[in-house]
Motif scaffolding. Structure first.
Motif, PDB file in Angstrom:
ATOM      1  N   ASP A  45      10.448 -21.138 -45.750  1.00  0.00           N
ATOM      2  CA  ASP A  45       9.736 -20.252 -45.005  1.00  0.00           C
ATOM      3  C   ASP A  45      10.067 -20.658 -43.264  1.00  0.00           C
ATOM      4  N   ASP A  46       9.061 -19.790 -42.075  1.00  0.00           N
ATOM      5  CA  ASP A  46       9.357 -20.176 -41.442  1.00  0.00           C
ATOM      6  C   ASP A  46       8.252 -21.567 -40.598  1.00  0.00           C
ATOM      7  N   THR A  47       7.764 -22.200 -41.481  1.00  0.00           N
ATOM      8  CA  THR A  47       6.278 -23.345 -41.054  1.00  0.00           C
ATOM      9  C   THR A  47       7.434 -23.889 -40.524  1.00  0.00           C
ATOM     10  N   LEU A  48       8.518 -24.693 -40.535  1.00  0.00           N
ATOM     11  CA  LEU A  48       9.053 -25.813 -39.141  1.00  0.00           C
ATOM     12  C   LEU A  48      10.641 -24.995 -38.346  1.00  0.00           C
ATOM     13  N   PHE A  80      12.531 -15.416 -38.823  1.00  0.00           N
ATOM     14  CA  PHE A  80      12.928 -15.628 -38.562  1.00  0.00           C
ATOM     15  C   PHE A  80      13.921 -15.461 -36.875  1.00  0.00           C
ATOM     16  N   VAL A  81      14.283 -14.236 -36.480  1.00  0.00           N
ATOM     17  CA  VAL A  81      14.114 -14.012 -35.142  1.00  0.00           C
ATOM     18  C   VAL A  81      12.970 -13.624 -34.502  1.00  0.00           C
ATOM     19  N   GLY A 118       3.942 -15.753 -40.388  1.00  0.00           N
ATOM     20  CA  GLY A 118       3.825 -16.642 -39.421  1.00  0.00           C
ATOM     21  C   GLY A 118       4.236 -15.751 -37.926  1.00  0.00           C
ATOM     22  N   ILE A 119       4.121 -14.623 -37.612  1.00  0.00           N
ATOM     23  CA  ILE A 119       4.406 -13.395 -36.998  1.00  0.00           C
ATOM     24  C   ILE A 119       3.361 -13.734 -35.505  1.00  0.00           C
ATOM     25  N   PRO A 120       3.382 -14.502 -34.636  1.00  0.00           N
ATOM     26  CA  PRO A 120       2.127 -14.049 -33.960  1.00  0.00           C
ATOM     27  C   PRO A 120       1.956 -12.860 -32.976  1.00  0.00           C
TER      28      PRO A 120
END
Length: 302
Positions: free
Chosen positions: A8-11, A113-114, A150-152
């Protein structure tokens, strides 16, 4: 980029407080650039100018286009401020663009991720495309849709766009971060770029600091034109549009790196609007022949 995608993209992303100086370019996609062009120009943006991000502007409705954006961004270690484009002609095509983008963000495993964020824009309040209550609702719906990724989500807008809607505090409360249009050439007090800092701070940035609840801020549609055109006309008889003033505006921002770093919310990052004069006449760092109009190597930290 890693050879295997993380779970995931947490960190994944750097702390936003590290993003307080030059962060990249606005990049118009109305031309529906080929994958080859995207790779070439994203490489230039990343490696020649040391950019972190590309902020998309305009729209390309070609099937799979955002997949090409993801491919080129991944290959060149760039993040993207994606855009749900309303345009200037009304209608509801923005809803199709919204649905297409959100579907791609879920379907493309590299997309989260981008994609640093999704913007509604450009200037939907100032252009009066939606009532601010409806825009705020759209932001909240998009945030809910993208929460698992997790995309704002944000809105790309002028201070004046909020102010003429009574502040549109519901929109400011809904967004995750604040993308600010900073175009001081159009201010009624504009003259030269070197004299524009009070316009930037006193008339614009301070308002967002007062009403933005400490959220991260970027100047995303941010620049000074080198020429006027039918759609680029000043509101001050003293505003000067030429290459030295375009250059001077970015030099001014670069000279204020320490100030921008210290702004609450993790500092202010700024984009250069726009990559090329082929995208918007007069605003490009490159001219229509592909040559730099002036030396451009702003700081990315201080």
């Amino acid at each position: 980029m890693p050879p295997v995608l993380p779970p995931d993209d947490t960190l994944w992303w750097c702390d936003p407080s590290t993003e307080y100086a030059f962060v990249g370019f606005s990049y118009e996609v109305t031309a529906c650039q080929s994958l080859e062009t995207l790779h070439r120009e994203f490489a230039d943006i990343r490696y020649h100018f040391d950019s972190r991000y590309v902020r998309l502007y305009g729209a390309c409705d070609r099937d799979g286009f955002y997949d090409d954006i993801v491919d080129a961004a991944w290959a060149n270690t760039l993040g993207v401020h994606a855009l749900i484009w309303f345009g200037f002609t009304g209608g509801d095509i923005w809803e199709t663009r919204r649905d297409t983008l959100l579907a791609t963000l879920h379907a493309n495993p590299r997309a989260k991720f981008v994609t640093r964020g999704v913007q509604f824009g450009s200037e939907p309040l100032y252009d009066n495309v939606l009532p601010h209550q409806v825009l705020a609702e759209q932001v909240l719906l998009a945030k809910a849709n993208l929460s698992s990724l997790g995309i704002p989500v944000t809105v790309s807008e002028l201070a004046y766009g909020y102010q003429e809607r009574g502040g549109a505090q519901d929109v400011l409360d809904a967004v995750d971060f604040i993308n600010i249009h900073m175009l001081p050439f159009f201010d009624q007090d504009a003259s030269t770029a070197n004299a524009s800092w009070p316009i930037v701070v006193d008339k614009n940035l301070d308002w967002f600091i007062e009403h933005g609840d400490g959220k991260k801020m970027y100047f995303d549609e941010n620049g000074w034109p080198s020429v006027t055109s039918p759609n680029v006309q000043p509101n001050s008889p003293y505003a000067v549009a030429n290459i030295p003033n375009e250059h001077a505006y970015f030099e001014l921002l670069d000279s204020k790196c320490e100030f921008l770093k210290a702004v609450e919310g993790g500092g202010v990052g700024w984009f250069a609007h726009i990559y090329s004069d082929n995208m918007e006449p007069g605003y490009g760092i490159y001219n229509t022949s592909g040559h730099p109009k002036f030396p451009f190597h702003p700081r990315t930290e201080c």
